[in-house]
Design a protein around this motif. Structure first.
Motif, PDB file in Angstrom:
ATOM      1  N   LEU A   1      23.344  39.499 -66.141  1.00  0.00           N
ATOM      2  CA  LEU A   1      23.522  39.270 -64.609  1.00  0.00           C
ATOM      3  C   LEU A   1      24.827  38.930 -64.082  1.00  0.00           C
ATOM      4  O   LEU A   1      25.835  38.661 -65.043  1.00  0.00           O
ATOM      5  N   LEU A   2      25.275  39.287 -62.983  1.00  0.00           N
ATOM      6  CA  LEU A   2      26.631  39.301 -62.383  1.00  0.00           C
ATOM      7  C   LEU A   2      26.725  37.651 -62.142  1.00  0.00           C
ATOM      8  O   LEU A   2      25.790  36.987 -61.356  1.00  0.00           O
ATOM      9  N   VAL A   3      27.861  37.018 -62.394  1.00  0.00           N
ATOM     10  CA  VAL A   3      27.897  35.398 -62.203  1.00  0.00           C
ATOM     11  C   VAL A   3      29.199  35.013 -61.332  1.00  0.00           C
ATOM     12  O   VAL A   3      30.226  35.633 -61.501  1.00  0.00           O
ATOM     13  N   GLY A   4      28.835  33.879 -60.580  1.00  0.00           N
ATOM     14  CA  GLY A   4      30.056  33.587 -59.553  1.00  0.00           C
ATOM     15  C   GLY A   4      29.785  32.087 -59.669  1.00  0.00           C
ATOM     16  O   GLY A   4      28.753  31.563 -60.282  1.00  0.00           O
ATOM     17  N   SER A   5      30.476  31.376 -59.254  1.00  0.00           N
ATOM     18  CA  SER A   5      30.769  29.877 -59.075  1.00  0.00           C
ATOM     19  C   SER A   5      30.864  29.094 -58.003  1.00  0.00           C
ATOM     20  O   SER A   5      31.676  29.781 -57.215  1.00  0.00           O
ATOM     21  N   TYR A   6      30.152  27.962 -57.697  1.00  0.00           N
ATOM     22  CA  TYR A   6      30.654  27.349 -56.390  1.00  0.00           C
ATOM     23  C   TYR A   6      30.977  25.973 -56.641  1.00  0.00           C
ATOM     24  O   TYR A   6      30.707  25.209 -57.506  1.00  0.00           O
ATOM     25  N   HIS A   7      31.658  25.539 -55.687  1.00  0.00           N
ATOM     26  CA  HIS A   7      32.156  24.039 -55.665  1.00  0.00           C
ATOM     27  C   HIS A   7      31.604  23.512 -54.223  1.00  0.00           C
ATOM     28  O   HIS A   7      31.527  23.826 -53.006  1.00  0.00           O
ATOM     29  N   LEU A   8      30.836  22.067 -54.506  1.00  0.00           N
ATOM     30  CA  LEU A   8      30.514  21.462 -53.490  1.00  0.00           C
ATOM     31  C   LEU A   8      31.425  20.656 -52.772  1.00  0.00           C
ATOM     32  O   LEU A   8      32.005  19.570 -53.389  1.00  0.00           O
ATOM     33  N   TYR A   9      31.537  20.766 -51.474  1.00  0.00           N
ATOM     34  CA  TYR A   9      32.795  20.177 -50.706  1.00  0.00           C
ATOM     35  C   TYR A   9      32.327  18.696 -50.646  1.00  0.00           C
ATOM     36  O   TYR A   9      31.107  18.399 -50.621  1.00  0.00           O
ATOM     37  N   SER A  10      33.563  18.015 -50.590  1.00  0.00           N
ATOM     38  CA  SER A  10      33.342  16.460 -50.282  1.00  0.00           C
ATOM     39  C   SER A  10      34.347  15.895 -49.287  1.00  0.00           C
ATOM     40  O   SER A  10      35.605  16.462 -49.248  1.00  0.00           O
ATOM     41  N   SER A  11      33.834  15.083 -48.409  1.00  0.00           N
ATOM     42  CA  SER A  11      34.677  14.564 -47.667  1.00  0.00           C
ATOM     43  C   SER A  11      35.574  13.402 -47.903  1.00  0.00           C
ATOM     44  O   SER A  11      36.223  12.922 -47.195  1.00  0.00           O
ATOM     45  N   LYS A  12      35.490  13.070 -49.168  1.00  0.00           N
ATOM     46  CA  LYS A  12      36.164  11.918 -49.609  1.00  0.00           C
ATOM     47  C   LYS A  12      37.559  12.069 -50.266  1.00  0.00           C
ATOM     48  O   LYS A  12      38.214  11.091 -50.549  1.00  0.00           O
TER      49      LYS A  12
END
Length: 250
Positions: A91-102
């Motif tokens: 599978l082709l793979v990518g990554s994500y970052h969950l934004y934080s307001s802190k």
């Protein structure tokens, strides 16, 4: 398992919805059907241990976005294992970052860089901005994270969000060059998008429980989210004498 009447009713309702979805797909033009059949999933620790070999046997699932980090210090404990096994399965793979307001953009990117290895990435990174940030989103921080991601990967990242947040903060010309990943579980998005996460309760063989599933807008495809391959530098030995002389004279 003993099924009571209410459970049977729910099952019949779900089967009816699945049939309607299939009929709707078959009614689409063939080029649109092709895009719908190229599906992707996104996963995190909430999917637990995944059998990636089984997932890859689904011919419609071509890529996966895997949660890497959140904020400054949160790192998904399943990330490294998911990346390694998903890629091994083809599978082709990518990554994500969950934004934080802190926390600041620099702190959040430092966390992302600690976890994500660029050489293991097939797809452009994703900044996940959840809809609840709509009324208190620091756009300077968002812009800086996007800038840092682009600097690291040499390509603009994709932005995952809700339609409401997109309309409030991301619909201007400034963001036209970014691919948009829209979550909408009620119907086709009314804003521009590259990827549409159309369900959060999908089922894929190899994953226990529900999983988010997405597909492309008819005007987009896998090539839009692949990280461009760097061109190799030409062999210095192939430079002619005339070229060397020209370079030396500058």
């Amino acid at each position: 398992m003993i099924l009571d009447f209410s459970m049977l009713t729910v099952m019949k309702y779900k089967c009816k919805l699945a049939l309607l979805a299939l009929l709707a797909l078959l009614a689409l033009p063939r080029d649109v059907q092709a895009q719908v059949r190229t599906r992707g999933i996104d996963v995190s620790k909430f999917q637990g241990t995944i059998n990636w070999t089984k997932v890859a046997k689904d011919s419609t699932v071509k890529f996966v976005y895997i949660k890497a980090t959140e904020g400054t210090s949160i790192q998904d404990p399943f990330y490294k294992n998911n990346v390694a096994k998903a890629r091994k399965a083809g599978l082709l793979v990518g990554s994500y970052h969950l934004y934080s307001s802190k926390t600041t953009a620099y702190q959040q990117m430092a966390n992302f860089r600690k976890v994500v290895k660029k050489k293991e990435q097939d797809l452009i990174p994703v900044l996940d901005i959840e809809g609840h940030h709509v009324d208190r989103l620091n756009m300077e921080r968002v812009d800086k994270i996007l800038e840092l991601m682009e600097s690291d990967y040499g390509v603009k990242p994709m932005i995952y969000t809700s339609e409401r947040l997109y309309k409030t903060h991301l619909s201007g010309k400034k963001y036209r060059k970014y691919h948009i990943f829209i979550a909408n579980y009620r119907g086709t998005p009314t804003v521009r998008y590259t990827l549409w996460q159309y369900t959060e309760t999908g089922h894929i063989s190899g994953i226990n429980g529900c999983v988010d599933i997405s597909h492309f807008n008819r005007d987009h495809g896998l090539s839009d989210i692949l990280i461009p391959k760097k061109k190799k530098n030409p062999d210095k030995s192939t430079i002619t004498d005339s070229t060397s002389n020209e370079v030396a004279s500058k």
